[in-house]
Design an enzyme around this catalytic site. Structure first.
Site, PDB file in Angstrom:
ATOM      1  CG  PHE A 236      -0.253   0.193   2.539  1.00 21.73           C
ATOM      2  CD1 PHE A 236      -0.047   1.458   3.091  1.00 21.73           C
ATOM      3  CD2 PHE A 236       0.211  -0.908   3.239  1.00 21.73           C
ATOM      4  CE1 PHE A 236       0.591   1.618   4.308  1.00 21.73           C
ATOM      5  CE2 PHE A 236       0.854  -0.763   4.462  1.00 21.73           C
ATOM      6  CZ  PHE A 236       1.045   0.505   5.001  1.00 21.73           C
ATOM      7  CB  CYS A 237       1.788   3.900  -1.644  1.00 19.76           C
ATOM      8  SG  CYS A 237       0.867   3.810  -3.185  1.00 19.76           S
ATOM      9  CB  THR A 238      -0.068   8.424  -0.306  1.00 18.39           C
ATOM     10  OG1 THR A 238       1.087   8.451   0.517  1.00 18.39           O
ATOM     11  CG2 THR A 238      -1.008   9.548   0.094  1.00 18.39           C
TER      12      THR A 238
END
Length: 918
Positions: free
Chosen positions: A481-483
């Site tokens: 996951f990331c922003t």
């Protein structure tokens, strides 16, 4: 521009494949991607073509700084062309003005001849339909223009239209037809229009003739000249050859295209009560064919919405973080979905923050130089080499990047994984959860059970993955996951295609989508699996999702989740800080930075705490610090100019004007009549930028900020600066180009800061001059000269190649031995400096040594005492300094006794002499 790649048929594709295999034997990496088992057969052909084209065209790929340099060069060329056009228009107007003022208007001579003036008077009227369509102002509806006899405007239809456009600029946006008529003359010599072509078109037809060709134009002006000759011989008082010109909408012009559907019923974005933050990205399979053209189209489309933000465009796709007026949000979404390069390629559509910000909240939601500011102030669409810098040598297939897991499924998976860990039953089916963001992001918030990569830059992720997954089976479940999701597309592609993992998933839409989905679809008592603050890439810095304090205060070490940048602009580090330390350290990261903030007079809220608020007063050690502490801080760009000077021209770092003097120069330029400044001695451009900033303020007061062309040599807000040192010119030109593109924003400071980075470089100037513009109002020209005084004296006489309208200020920071000659050139002629203009001379106190030159000067005993113990080099410098101090004292004494001048000497830095020309 990337060359277009032809579609390859199967035979040619096979041939290229063989060539690539042979090349691989020699050089290695060409066919690396061809053996990837995760790509389908149909996708393999596309991948082969993409890999081949990437390899074959690798010599044309350029890093971001080269792309920016190319764009700046293109923009500079456009500005130069605009400046040239502006100069031509101004020269034309000045020529017409001279002709009008010097034109003989006496009656016919004794021999029966009559004088023929050099100008035609053309009275222009515009039809009602065009006036309404173009929203022409009163000045443009009807007016008079002058056309020089024998010019292109009297010989061709194109030339005549160019003359009309010089006065009626709105007509450039439309297609129209022209018709002409000869005037009737009143007894006082004024022109009387014949029957009005709009109110009485039937009777007017006999008067007005259509102008459809160059021959028609020549005939019309010939008839006007003949009419003038007849009138002169008959004793009428027609002052010059005259013509009536009527502009009407072209009946055969195609109708304007209907507005796109997404603009139907759109509200006024300026009337919105709130702003909505959003983000999206897209990786179109066919790539963006022309990023520069696509970026320009996005600016044009999104202008109608009042959208703000930062958007990166590259061949590989688009990456956007934006804020949009909430009352036009649906229209904006429809617009984005209608764009082919976005549309269905926007993974998970558009990430929209669940809670809009009121206009009051929006204005203070961000952070700029330690002060509350909007998250975005403008719309910036910029071309980059990649929309996310990944450090990979070759592009992967972004369409094959693992499973895009919906947020609710992600939420469920994380809860199950947590339960397994809590019960000690986790096994090979328990997923590895990776936080693909950088350390400063993961420090303040992450998902329960996630492992941070611990990287400072995204490009460092690949080595971490190799280390973390070296011993893992290829079917290990991996969740990333990331922003907003874009980085995980690249991570997913790398894990599947480069490392061969087969069970890779990523959070669809990233943390932003998870936050929005959870708020909209679960009950309030449902626990969020994300804890803390989500770092976002706009002025807000972070959005708090839960109250959990995940970070560690940079000053005291306690748990905290408040994200900010150090209030000391020279530090500006990203940091986590608790509320107590934020108050105690005035937003600074350390005691040292706190003292720097106090001495510079700036805190996070823009003002120092008062005695009443703190219970103590600020102690200043000297008047210089006290003055600096009570002077408005300069924009961050100036700090970076100082740093660049120290890095690239270290021996001259002390020569930069500095904050206090720079602010004064900006204020002086702001108060000028026309914003015209001549600077003698550019050095690295600090004072030049200060003057440009002030000239823009003057332009705003004058109301010329929306002019079609910025000021230039012929008139208008304009800064001309002369320099002889090639190294200084290179650095100054880079700073001026940055200011031209980014203004004085934080982005300008960041761009200037990159000049000192690993790949930072200063472009060499090979031309004799560099021309830039600031906004739509201020022009600037940096000229390389061998002898500034010779150029100035030539400008003063008005007989050289450099001819300009007079200036409001002449700033002299040049050869200290010839200051009186510079002043004399300014005073003896109004062609260089306006009457009442200001001459500002720098370094007139010469390190305080002028005191030793006043009166009877230093005694020999004092000189011997001062020179005692100095080596030869230091002795030489000391004697030269005393000599220059003596020249400065003579200069100061001479100008203050000159009846033509009024002088104020200011003890700022090394002394400024402000000399007004009476």
């Amino acid at each position: 521009m990337r060359p277009k790649i032809l579609v390859l048929n199967s035979h040619i594709l096979v041939l290229f494949y063989v060539i690539a295999v042979l090349a691989a034997m020699l050089r290695g990496p060409v066919v690396k991607a061809f053996s990837r088992t995760s790509i389908s057969a149909s996708g393999r052909k596309q991948q082969i073509a993409r890999t081949l084209s990437t390899h074959l065209l690798s010599s044309t790929s350029r890093p971001n700084n080269d792309i920016v340099a190319a764009r700046l060069e293109t923009q500079a060329a456009k500005r130069a062309a605009r400046a040239k056009t502006m100069e031509e228009i101004r020269e034309r107007n000045l020529r017409l003005k001279r002709l009008i003022s010097t034109e003989a208007d006496n009656n016919s001579g004794g021999d029966g001849s009559y004088p023929i003036p050099s100008l035609f008077a053309v009275r222009v009227s515009v039809c009602q339909e065009l006036r309404e369509e173009l929203r022409m102002n009163g000045r443009e509806k009807r007016g008079r223009a002058f056309v020089e006899m024998g010019s292109d405007g009297t010989k061709s239809l194109r030339g005549l239209k160019a003359e009309v456009h010089a006065f009626f600029r709105a007509l450039r946006r439309s297609t129209y037809v022209l018709s002409a008529a000869l005037p009737e003359v009143a007894e006082d010599g004024s022109i009387v229009s014949p029957t009005d072509i709009e109110t009485d078109p039937v009777n007017a037809t006999s008067h007005f003739m259509p102008l459809n060709s160059d021959e028609d134009v020549e005939r019309a002006f010939r008839l006007a000249e003949e009419l003038y000759g007849d009138a002169a011989r008959d004793g009428d008082r027609l002052k010059r050859p005259s013509l009536l010109l009527h502009v009407a909408k072209d009946p055969n012009a195609p109708p304007p295209p209907p507005p796109p559907k997404y603009l139907e019923g759109i509200a006024d974005p300026t009337q919105t009560e709130s702003m909505t933050m959003l983000s999206f990205y897209a990786f179109p399979p066919e790539e963006v064919k022309d990023p520069e053209e696509f970026a320009a189209s996005l600016r044009k489309k999104w202008k109608d919405f009042g959208a703000l933000g930062r958007i990166y465009v590259a061949y590989e796709g688009t990456n956007a973080q934006m804020s949009v007026p909430t009352n036009v949000l649906e229209n904006f979404l429809d617009c984005c979905r209608s764009i082919p390069e976005l549309g269905s390629y926007m993974e998970n559509d558009i990430n929209i923050d669940p809670i809009p910000l009121s206009m009051e909240e929006f204005q203070i939601a961000g952070d700029m130089n330690g002060k509350p500011a909007p998250p975005f102030k403008a719309l910036h669409v910029r071309v980059r080499n990649k929309i996310v810098a990944d450090g990979l040598d070759e592009a992967l297939d972004w369409q094959s990047a693992g499973y895009d897991m919906p947020p609710l499924e992600w939420h469920k998976k994380l809860k199950e994984a947590r339960e397994k860990r809590a019960s000690g039953t986790d096994d090979a089916e328990t997923p590895l959860i990776f936080d693909c963001r950088n350390t400063y992001e993961t420090d303040v918030g992450t998902f329960d059970g996630a492992k941070a990569l611990g990287t400072e830059n995204f490009r460092d992720s690949w080595e971490v993955f190799k280390e973390e997954l070296a011993e893992k089976p290829k079917d290990t479940p991996i969740m990333t996951f990331c922003t907003g999701g874009i980085r995980c597309v690249k991570v997913g592609a790398y894990l599947t295609q480069e490392m061969g993992f087969t069970n890779v998933s990523r959070l669809a839409g990233g943390i932003i989508a998870y936050d929005r989905t959870l708020n909209a679809n679960v009950t309030e008592d449902e626990e969020s699996m994300f804890k803390g603050v989500n770092y976002v890439f706009d002025g807000r810095v972070g959005r708090q999702i839960t109250d959990d304090a995940m970070g560690e205060c940079v000053t005291c070490g306690c748990k905290a989740n408040l994200l900010s940048n150090c209030a000391n602009n020279n530090c500006h580090r990203r940091m986590v800080q608790c509320e107590t330390c934020r108050t105690a350290y005035i937003g600074a990261c350390s005691e040292a930075c706190k003292q720097r903030v106090l001495s510079s007079g700036m805190t996070r809220h823009g003002m120092l705490p008062t005695d009443e608020a703190t219970g103590s007063s600020i102690k200043y050690d000297n008047l210089d610090d006290y003055s600096a502490g009570h002077t408005s801080p300069a924009p961050s760009l100036y700090r970076e100019i100082e740093a660049n000077t120290a890095a690239h021209l270290a021996t001259g770092a002390h020569m930069v004007s500095g904050a206090s003097q720079g602010r004064l120069l900006t204020q002086l330029a702001s108060m000028t009549r026309e914003g015209r400044i001549l600077e003698l001695g550019t050095f690295t451009g600090y004072a030049t930028c200060a003057f440009i900033e002030g000239a823009a303020n003057a332009a705003e007061v004058l109301g010329v900020t929306d002019s079609a062309l910025p000021g230039g040599r012929g008139g208008g807000p304009f800064v001309m600066t002369l320099e002889r040192d090639s190294r200084a010119i290179d650095l100054a030109a880079s700073h001026l180009r940055i200011m031209s593109e980014y203004g004085i924003s934080e982005e300008a400071a960041e761009a200037a800061c990159r000049m000192r980075g690993k790949n930072g470089q200063v472009e060499q100037v090979t031309e004799d001059s560099v021309t830039v513009s600031y906004g739509n109002s201020v022009g600037c020209e940096l000229m390389k000269v061998n002898d500034a005084l010779a150029t100035v004296e030539e400008m003063s006489r008005g007989d050289g190649d450099v001819r300009t309208a007079p200036f409001d200020i002449v700033f002299v920071d040049a050869d200290k031995t010839r200051l009186l000659e510079y002043v004399e050139a300014c005073v003896t002629s109004d062609k260089l400096l306006k009457k009442g203009g200001l001459i500002v001379v720098d370094n007139v106190l010469w390190k305080g040594l002028v005191l030793g030159s006043s009166g009877d000067g230093m005694s020999q005993a004092d000189i011997d005492k001062e020179e005692d113990g100095l080596d030869d080099n230091a002795l030489k410098k000391n004697r030269r300094a005393r000599k220059l101090a003596g020249l400065m004292h003579k200069f100061n004494s001479a100008v203050v006794q000159d009846d033509r001048l009024e002088v104020v000497l200011l003890p700022i830095r090394d002394g400024l002499s402000c000399i007004r020309k009476k």
